[in-house]
Design a protein around this motif. Structure first.
Motif, PDB file in Angstrom:
ATOM      1  N   LEU A 116       4.843 -23.742  20.349  1.00 53.41           N
ATOM      2  CA  LEU A 116       3.706 -23.831  19.587  1.00 53.41           C
ATOM      3  C   LEU A 116       2.511 -23.958  18.608  1.00 53.41           C
ATOM      4  CD1 LEU A 116       3.229 -19.659  22.134  1.00 53.41           C
ATOM      5  CD2 LEU A 116       2.497 -21.708  22.798  1.00 53.41           C
ATOM      6  N   ILE A 117       4.127 -24.072  17.296  1.00 52.21           N
ATOM      7  CA  ILE A 117       3.601 -24.101  16.545  1.00 52.21           C
ATOM      8  C   ILE A 117       4.025 -25.484  15.585  1.00 52.21           C
ATOM      9  CG2 ILE A 117       6.169 -23.893  15.577  1.00 52.21           C
ATOM     10  CD1 ILE A 117       2.155 -22.006  13.790  1.00 52.21           C
ATOM     11  N   HIS A 118       4.417 -26.645  16.697  1.00 53.41           N
ATOM     12  CA  HIS A 118       5.039 -27.641  16.298  1.00 53.41           C
ATOM     13  C   HIS A 118       3.834 -27.829  16.064  1.00 53.41           C
ATOM     14  CE1 HIS A 118       7.364 -31.058  16.173  1.00 53.41           C
ATOM     15  NE2 HIS A 118       6.464 -31.455  16.741  1.00 53.41           N
ATOM     16  N   PRO A 119       2.372 -28.728  17.053  1.00 52.83           N
ATOM     17  CA  PRO A 119       1.723 -28.919  16.721  1.00 52.83           C
ATOM     18  C   PRO A 119       0.824 -29.291  15.377  1.00 52.83           C
ATOM     19  CG  PRO A 119       1.338 -28.203  18.787  1.00 52.83           C
ATOM     20  CD  PRO A 119       2.915 -27.822  18.161  1.00 52.83           C
ATOM     21  N   LEU A 120       0.795 -27.453  14.271  1.00 51.36           N
ATOM     22  CA  LEU A 120       0.135 -27.818  13.142  1.00 51.36           C
ATOM     23  C   LEU A 120       1.598 -27.844  12.346  1.00 51.36           C
ATOM     24  CD1 LEU A 120      -0.931 -24.193  13.617  1.00 51.36           C
ATOM     25  CD2 LEU A 120      -2.102 -26.435  14.367  1.00 51.36           C
ATOM     26  N   GLN A 121       3.591 -28.217  12.507  1.00 57.29           N
ATOM     27  CA  GLN A 121       3.803 -28.293  11.329  1.00 57.29           C
ATOM     28  C   GLN A 121       3.797 -29.975  12.163  1.00 57.29           C
ATOM     29  OE1 GLN A 121       6.665 -26.462  13.387  1.00 57.29           O
ATOM     30  NE2 GLN A 121       7.175 -24.950  12.121  1.00 57.29           N
ATOM     31  N   ALA A 122       3.492 -31.029  13.096  1.00 53.35           N
ATOM     32  CA  ALA A 122       3.776 -32.192  12.961  1.00 53.35           C
ATOM     33  C   ALA A 122       2.217 -32.977  12.285  1.00 53.35           C
ATOM     34  CB  ALA A 122       3.705 -32.452  14.236  1.00 53.35           C
ATOM     35  N   VAL A 123       0.928 -32.004  12.451  1.00 57.13           N
ATOM     36  CA  VAL A 123       0.192 -32.949  12.151  1.00 57.13           C
ATOM     37  C   VAL A 123       0.307 -32.966  10.105  1.00 57.13           C
ATOM     38  CG1 VAL A 123      -2.676 -32.281  10.878  1.00 57.13           C
ATOM     39  CG2 VAL A 123      -1.439 -32.209  13.672  1.00 57.13           C
ATOM     40  N   ALA A 124       1.157 -31.183   9.723  1.00 56.89           N
ATOM     41  CA  ALA A 124       0.915 -31.323   8.245  1.00 56.89           C
ATOM     42  C   ALA A 124       2.030 -32.857   7.340  1.00 56.89           C
ATOM     43  CB  ALA A 124       1.809 -30.130   7.604  1.00 56.89           C
ATOM     44  N   VAL A 125       2.867 -33.409   8.207  1.00 58.57           N
ATOM     45  CA  VAL A 125       4.049 -33.958   7.819  1.00 58.57           C
ATOM     46  C   VAL A 125       3.072 -35.730   8.293  1.00 58.57           C
ATOM     47  CG1 VAL A 125       5.644 -33.227   7.958  1.00 58.57           C
ATOM     48  CG2 VAL A 125       5.198 -34.179   9.184  1.00 58.57           C
ATOM     49  N   LEU A 126       2.603 -35.479   9.118  1.00 62.38           N
ATOM     50  CA  LEU A 126       2.042 -36.580   9.599  1.00 62.38           C
ATOM     51  C   LEU A 126       0.613 -37.469   8.990  1.00 62.38           C
ATOM     52  CD1 LEU A 126       2.714 -36.719  13.619  1.00 62.38           C
ATOM     53  CD2 LEU A 126       4.189 -37.913  12.284  1.00 62.38           C
ATOM     54  N   TYR A 127      -0.069 -36.578   8.703  1.00 58.64           N
ATOM     55  CA  TYR A 127      -1.388 -36.884   7.892  1.00 58.64           C
ATOM     56  C   TYR A 127      -1.228 -37.642   6.523  1.00 58.64           C
ATOM     57  CZ  TYR A 127      -5.526 -36.593  10.216  1.00 58.64           C
ATOM     58  OH  TYR A 127      -6.816 -37.073  11.501  1.00 58.64           O
ATOM     59  N   PRO A 128      -0.150 -37.207   5.620  1.00 57.81           N
ATOM     60  CA  PRO A 128       0.422 -37.939   5.349  1.00 57.81           C
ATOM     61  C   PRO A 128       0.235 -39.853   5.169  1.00 57.81           C
ATOM     62  CG  PRO A 128       1.057 -35.809   4.167  1.00 57.81           C
ATOM     63  CD  PRO A 128       0.568 -35.843   5.992  1.00 57.81           C
ATOM     64  N   LEU A 129       1.237 -39.557   6.572  1.00 62.66           N
ATOM     65  CA  LEU A 129       1.657 -41.352   6.766  1.00 62.66           C
ATOM     66  C   LEU A 129       0.461 -42.436   6.864  1.00 62.66           C
ATOM     67  CD1 LEU A 129       4.389 -40.373   9.437  1.00 62.66           C
ATOM     68  CD2 LEU A 129       4.872 -41.441   7.375  1.00 62.66           C
ATOM     69  N   PHE A 130      -0.835 -41.316   8.176  1.00 53.63           N
ATOM     70  CA  PHE A 130      -1.885 -41.991   8.213  1.00 53.63           C
ATOM     71  C   PHE A 130      -2.576 -42.555   7.113  1.00 53.63           C
ATOM     72  CE2 PHE A 130      -2.264 -38.158  11.602  1.00 53.63           C
ATOM     73  CZ  PHE A 130      -1.438 -38.698  12.390  1.00 53.63           C
ATOM     74  N   TRP A 131      -2.917 -41.172   5.603  1.00 51.72           N
ATOM     75  CA  TRP A 131      -3.401 -42.081   4.629  1.00 51.72           C
ATOM     76  C   TRP A 131      -2.622 -42.710   4.441  1.00 51.72           C
ATOM     77  CZ3 TRP A 131      -7.781 -39.888   6.145  1.00 51.72           C
ATOM     78  CH2 TRP A 131      -7.894 -38.995   5.815  1.00 51.72           C
ATOM     79  N   ARG A 132      -1.990 -43.205   3.443  1.00 54.81           N
ATOM     80  CA  ARG A 132      -1.284 -43.997   3.500  1.00 54.81           C
ATOM     81  C   ARG A 132      -0.985 -45.584   3.616  1.00 54.81           C
ATOM     82  NH1 ARG A 132       3.291 -40.248   2.241  1.00 54.81           N
ATOM     83  NH2 ARG A 132       4.509 -40.280   4.249  1.00 54.81           N
ATOM     84  N   TRP A 184      -0.894 -30.659  23.255  1.00 57.80           N
ATOM     85  CA  TRP A 184      -0.514 -31.471  24.288  1.00 57.80           C
ATOM     86  C   TRP A 184       0.139 -32.717  23.684  1.00 57.80           C
ATOM     87  CZ3 TRP A 184       2.507 -29.316  28.043  1.00 57.80           C
ATOM     88  CH2 TRP A 184       2.023 -28.292  28.691  1.00 57.80           C
ATOM     89  N   LEU A 185      -0.187 -33.460  23.594  1.00 59.72           N
ATOM     90  CA  LEU A 185      -0.233 -35.187  22.806  1.00 59.72           C
ATOM     91  C   LEU A 185       0.823 -34.101  21.432  1.00 59.72           C
ATOM     92  CD1 LEU A 185      -0.304 -38.327  22.435  1.00 59.72           C
ATOM     93  CD2 LEU A 185      -2.048 -37.348  20.708  1.00 59.72           C
ATOM     94  N   LEU A 186       1.094 -33.666  20.948  1.00 57.80           N
ATOM     95  CA  LEU A 186       2.053 -33.002  19.780  1.00 57.80           C
ATOM     96  C   LEU A 186       2.846 -32.042  20.361  1.00 57.80           C
ATOM     97  CD1 LEU A 186      -0.885 -32.698  16.967  1.00 57.80           C
ATOM     98  CD2 LEU A 186       0.970 -34.432  16.780  1.00 57.80           C
ATOM     99  N   ALA A 187       2.414 -31.213  21.255  1.00 59.53           N
ATOM    100  CA  ALA A 187       3.739 -30.953  21.421  1.00 59.53           C
ATOM    101  C   ALA A 187       4.964 -31.675  22.856  1.00 59.53           C
ATOM    102  CB  ALA A 187       2.862 -29.461  22.241  1.00 59.53           C
ATOM    103  N   THR A 188       4.371 -32.531  22.447  1.00 56.62           N
ATOM    104  CA  THR A 188       5.200 -33.358  23.651  1.00 56.62           C
ATOM    105  C   THR A 188       6.484 -33.691  23.002  1.00 56.62           C
ATOM    106  OG1 THR A 188       3.086 -33.825  25.471  1.00 56.62           O
ATOM    107  CG2 THR A 188       5.770 -35.023  25.226  1.00 56.62           C
ATOM    108  N   ASN A 189       5.606 -33.920  21.718  1.00 54.89           N
ATOM    109  CA  ASN A 189       7.773 -33.966  21.085  1.00 54.89           C
ATOM    110  C   ASN A 189       8.377 -33.275  21.197  1.00 54.89           C
ATOM    111  OD1 ASN A 189       8.523 -35.758  18.952  1.00 54.89           O
ATOM    112  ND2 ASN A 189       8.652 -34.803  17.575  1.00 54.89           N
TER     113      ASN A 189
END
Length: 285
Positions: A116-132, A184-189
Motif C-alpha cells: 500500500l505504501i510503495h507508490p508513495l515511496q516510489a514517487v518520492a525517489v522517482l520525481y528527482p529522476l523526472f526533473w533531472r 496500481w501502476l506504481l504498486a505493480t512494481n
C-alpha cells in the motif's frame, strides 16, 4: 497504421474509459460502469507502459497524439517512463542501483502495508529522476522537453476545465479513477519484485498467470518482458515458457488475486502462506 493489429485491444480500452466517464457525467453515477472504469484504469497504465517500449503506430504524429491521449487518461505525462522505467528499472532490474527497488524502503518486505505504501515511496525517489531528465532535455534544446511540457499542460488544462464545469463530477469521474490507476501502476512494481532477488541474473521478478494476462496485455509475464523489452506484449505468451522453469519456483505465483490473498491476508496469520525473501541479506542496501 498499427504496428501490430493486436493493439486494437489497446485502442478499445483507450476509447472505453472516457466514454464511460462521459456517459456518467451526463446521465448520472452507475456502480457497474464505475467499477468497469476502475478496471480500465489498470489497463491504461499497462498500455502506457507498452507504448513506451513499442510504439503503437507507424506514424510519428499518431504516436505523439497517443502520448497526449494517454497522459489525459492517466492523469500524468507519459514521458516519465523513459527516465524511471527504461533508463532505471529495465537497466538495473531491481538491483541496488534501481532507485525504486522494493527493498530500499525499510528492508526486504512483502506484506500488505509495504504494497500500500510503495507508490508513495516510489514517487518520492522517482520525481528527482523526472526533473533531472527534463533539465537535461531543456539544456540540449531537445524536442522531448517541449513534448513533455505539452503533456503537463494538457493534463492541467483538462483538470482545470472539467473542475470548473463541475468540481464534484471531476473528482468522482476523473481524478479518483486516475489516482486508482496510478496506484496500481506504481504498486505493480511491489507485486512483481518484492522478495525477488535483485542480485540474481534471472530471479529478479515474479510472474503471474491466469486472467490477468489476457485482460491486461500479458503484464504478469514479467521475466519474459524484462528479457525481451522490445517484444510486443502479444509475443510474451510464447516467450514465457522458456523462463518459467528457469526462475525460482516461488516466483511463479499463479493467479494475481489468489497470490495477493495468500500473501497479504493469510500470510500474517499462517506461516504456510507467508512470503520469504530470496535475496541474500548482505546484498540489501
Amino acid at each position: 497504421m498499427l504496428v501490430n493489429r493486436r493493439d486494437v485491444h489497446s485502442l478499445a480500452y483507450l476509447a472505453a474509459l472516457p466514454a464511460l466517464a462521459a456517459w456518467q457525467w451526463v446521465h448520472g453515477f452507475s456502480l457497474p460502469l464505475y467499477a468497469a472504469m476502475l478496471f480500465l484504469t489498470l489497463g491504461i497504465g499497462v498500455i502506457h507502459h507498452n507504448h513506451t517500449h513499442r510504439r503503437m503506430w507507424r506514424n510519428k504524429h499518431l504516436n505523439r497524439a497517443t502520448d497526449l491521449w494517454l497522459s489525459l487518461l492517466q492523469g500524468h505525462p507519459t514521458y516519465v517512463f523513459y527516465p524511471a522505467h527504461v533508463a532505471n528499472h529495465h537497466r538495473y532490474r531491481h538491483g541496488v542501483k534501481d532507485v525504486a527497488r522494493t527493498y530500499r524502503f525499510g528492508g526486504d518486505t512483502n506484506h500488505l502495508w509495504g504494497y500500500l505504501i510503495h507508490p508513495l515511496q516510489a514517487v518520492a525517489v522517482l520525481y528527482p529522476l523526472f526533473w533531472r531528465w527534463l533539465l537535461r532535455q531543456y539544456r540540449r534544446g531537445s524536442g522531448a522537453w517541449r513534448h513533455a511540457l505539452c503533456q503537463y499542460l494538457a493534463v492541467l488544462a483538462l483538470w482545470g476545465g472539467l473542475a470548473w464545469v463541475d468540481l464534484e463530477k471531476w473528482l468522482l469521474l476523473v481524478l479518483l479513477p486516475q489516482l486508482h490507476g496510478l496506484h496500481w501502476l506504481l504498486a505493480t512494481n511491489y507485486l512483481q519484485h518484492a522478495h525477488a532477488d535483485g542480485a540474481s541474473r534471472i530471479d529478479y521478478a515474479r510472474n503471474f498467470e491466469g486472467w490477468v494476462n489476457p485482460l491486461l496485455f500479458n503484464i504478469g509475464l514479467h521475466t519474459a518482458h524484462h528479457e525481451h523489452p522490445r517484444a510486443h506484449w502479444s509475443e510474451l505468451t510464447k516467450l514465457h515458457p522458456h523462463y518459467r522453469d528457469k526462475v525460482h519456483p516461488r516466483l511463479n505465483a499463479g493467479g494475481l488475486l489468489p497470490y495477493m490473498f495468500r500473501t497479504f491476508l493469510l500470510g500474517p496469520f499462517f506461516p504456510r502462506w507467508r512470503s520469504r525473501p530470496l535475496m541474500d541479506p548482505t546484498e540489501i542496501r
